[in-house]
Design an enzyme around this catalytic site. Structure first.
Site, mmCIF file in Angstrom:
data_model
loop_
_atom_site.group_PDB
_atom_site.id
_atom_site.type_symbol
_atom_site.label_atom_id
_atom_site.label_comp_id
_atom_site.label_asym_id
_atom_site.label_seq_id
_atom_site.Cartn_x
_atom_site.Cartn_y
_atom_site.Cartn_z
ATOM 1 N N GLY A 69 -1.331 70.126 82.208
ATOM 2 C CA GLY A 69 -1.435 71.497 82.690
ATOM 3 C C GLY A 69 -1.048 71.621 84.158
ATOM 4 O O GLY A 69 -0.433 72.608 84.572
ATOM 5 N N ASN A 150 -12.230 77.934 84.437
ATOM 6 C CA ASN A 150 -12.739 76.674 83.878
ATOM 7 C C ASN A 150 -14.164 76.347 84.295
ATOM 8 O O ASN A 150 -14.817 75.519 83.685
ATOM 9 C CB ASN A 150 -11.822 75.507 84.269
ATOM 10 C CG ASN A 150 -11.518 75.473 85.743
ATOM 11 O OD1 ASN A 150 -11.008 76.435 86.310
ATOM 12 N ND2 ASN A 150 -11.847 74.370 86.397
ATOM 13 N N GLN A 180 -7.466 76.894 79.765
ATOM 14 C CA GLN A 180 -8.779 77.085 79.121
ATOM 15 C C GLN A 180 -8.769 78.261 78.141
ATOM 16 O O GLN A 180 -9.789 78.537 77.514
ATOM 17 C CB GLN A 180 -9.874 77.311 80.179
ATOM 18 C CG GLN A 180 -10.089 76.151 81.121
ATOM 19 C CD GLN A 180 -10.757 74.944 80.466
ATOM 20 O OE1 GLN A 180 -11.222 75.002 79.330
ATOM 21 N NE2 GLN A 180 -10.790 73.840 81.186
ATOM 22 N N SER A 200 -2.402 73.009 78.018
ATOM 23 C CA SER A 200 -2.605 71.563 78.132
ATOM 24 C C SER A 200 -3.262 71.055 76.854
ATOM 25 O O SER A 200 -4.140 71.725 76.303
ATOM 26 C CB SER A 200 -3.501 71.268 79.339
ATOM 27 O OG SER A 200 -3.782 69.894 79.423
ATOM 28 N N HIS A 202 -5.168 68.239 76.162
ATOM 29 C CA HIS A 202 -6.440 67.501 76.053
ATOM 30 C C HIS A 202 -7.670 68.391 76.077
ATOM 31 O O HIS A 202 -8.794 67.896 75.990
ATOM 32 C CB HIS A 202 -6.521 66.389 77.110
ATOM 33 C CG HIS A 202 -6.749 66.838 78.521
ATOM 34 N ND1 HIS A 202 -7.951 66.658 79.154
ATOM 35 C CD2 HIS A 202 -5.934 67.414 79.418
ATOM 36 C CE1 HIS A 202 -7.856 67.114 80.397
ATOM 37 N NE2 HIS A 202 -6.642 67.579 80.577
ATOM 38 N N THR A 239 12.554 60.906 79.159
ATOM 39 C CA THR A 239 12.409 60.639 77.718
ATOM 40 C C THR A 239 11.114 61.252 77.207
ATOM 41 O O THR A 239 10.064 61.095 77.822
ATOM 42 C CB THR A 239 12.435 59.112 77.465
ATOM 43 O OG1 THR A 239 13.677 58.614 77.972
ATOM 44 C CG2 THR A 239 12.326 58.791 75.985
ATOM 45 N N CYS A 324 -20.769 71.308 94.401
ATOM 46 C CA CYS A 324 -21.254 70.298 95.316
ATOM 47 C C CYS A 324 -20.325 69.111 95.427
ATOM 48 O O CYS A 324 -20.750 67.968 95.491
ATOM 49 C CB CYS A 324 -22.646 69.832 94.914
ATOM 50 S SG CYS A 324 -23.847 71.042 95.391
#
Ligand code: PLP
Length: 379
Positions: A69, A150, A180, A200, A202, A239, A324
């Site tokens: 992505g 996300n 997402q 994307s 995954h 490729t 954080c």
């Protein structure tokens, strides 16, 4: 293990791994080779492209495989600016984009572009089409707005932005990072009105290392991302990652089976999680995220990294929602302008088609224990 971090990445189903294994071991030809093994691979890559394109609702020739992505986002921004170099060098984006967009925009600023970062109106995280459109100027070459955030799961109004741009400044191109959003919220590339759409693999059961970029008909000669051997219509040479692409197509095919039931299941799990988690003292929902698979909450006063570590020790995977990071809240949490104790306690739970209510119960129980037994941060 209880995996509640499907927005970070997803498990690869057996069928996907098997499809990849066959390509790695038996069908390993290079699609550019002229003998049977290569020709067969070329044919297969085009079939796999068709599978992903059908799910996205576009023609196969408008879909270009990428490595992720992040690559799609970078390519879209660069190609959009290049296409519209006669329009201007102004970009409109949001303050809550993924870093794949934000860092690329910052890089463009260093090269002389001007970028407007539109912030959410308030702690809901909502950004309206009007908020975006009012930032658009005659010299705006590109608008880049994500489809689903996300971290907090807000769904952004891409269709309305596209319609508004058409009326206000038809030359401005529109990119959406749908990493997402793809197969999570309903849309088709054909009717969305975006010129570039990043996806994307995954995030939906494909392996890491494969994604795709949709490039619409308003960009007849897109700026190539990689010059070289001429693969991907000479726009993204290199490729083809045949096993990854095979896995992507298989994952999409599996997800599409009973997709609506899967989405309803995720939305049901999210509603159940909201009920279970809000019963915990000091737990507050964050943002008005409507995406079915992402839930952001704060255990107000308890540092998120400690929560993540504690749950991890019990085999429960949740994310600090990128909050954080190195002691600072994430840029998304910061954009919500929460007080320090709320911002410091933000965690993200994200769900897949296989997430169960029992897993939510275990997570809620662990969070309650954390609240009852761990020290909160000082006021
Ligand atoms: N955009 C969004 C909204 C994401 O959530 C992610 C990954 O988390 C990306 C882009 C980057 O995708 P990839 O990991 O395939 O590079």
């Amino acid at each position: 293990m209880i995996y509640l971090d499907h927005a970070a990445t997803t498990p690869v189903p057996r069928e996907v791994a098997d499809a990849m294994y066959a390509v790695l071991t038996e069908q390993f030809g290079n699609p550019s080779s002229q003998y049977q093994l290569g020709l067969e691979m070329k044919r297969k890559v085009e079939l796999w492209r068709k599978t992903v394109a059908e799910a996205l609702g576009c023609d196969a020739k408008q879909l270009f495989f990428t490595s992720c992505g992040t690559e799609g986002d970078n390519w879209a921004i660069q190609a959009g600016l290049w296409q519209n170099r006669h329009v201007g060098r102004h970009i409109v984006t949001t303050a809550i984009e993924h870093n794949a967009v934000l860092e690329c925009c910052k890089w463009m600023e260093r090269q002389g572009c001007e970028v407007t970062y539109v912030s959410p109106r308030d702690a809901s995280g909502v950004i309206t089409a009007e908020d975006i459109l009012s930032a658009v100027r005659p010299d705006t070459a590109l608008v880049s707005v994500m489809m689903v955030n996300n971290e907090i799961g807000t769904v952004l109004p891409i269709r309305q932005i596209a319609a508004g741009l058409k009326a206000k400044n038809p030359k401005t191109l529109l990119h959406t990072d749908a990493v997402q959003g793809f197969m999570k919220v309903p849309f088709t590339a054909r009717t969305l009105g975006a010129d570039f759409i990043t996806i994307s693999g995954h995030k939906l059961g494909a392996p890491k290392g494969v994604g795709a970029l949709y490039i619409g008909h308003r960009i007849p000669n897109p700026r190539p991302l990689l010059a070289g051997g001429g693969q991907e219509q000479a726009l993204r040479s290199g490729t083809e990652a045949t096993a990854q692409i095979a896995g992507f197509a298989k994952a999409v095919e599996l997800r599409r089976q009973d997709l609506n039931a899967k989405l309803a299941h995720m939305a049901g799990i999210k509603a159940y999680a909201i009920r279970q988690l809000t019963a915990i003292p000091d737990l507050r929902l964050i943002g008005a995220g409507e995406a079915p698979h992402i839930l952001s909450v704060s255990l107000v006063g308890w540092p998120s990294q400690n929560i993540v570590n504690d749950l991890s020790a019990q085999g429960i995977c949740v994310s600090a929602g990128s909050a954080c990071h190195q002691g600072k809240p994430s840029h998304v949490v910061a954009a919500l302008k929460l007080d320090k104790r709320t911002a410091g306690g933000v965690i993200r739970l994200s769900f897949g088609p296989e997430t169960s209510e029992e897993e939510i119960d275990a997570c809620a129980e662990a969070l309650r224990r954390h609240h009852d037994t761990r020290m909160p941060m000082l006021k």
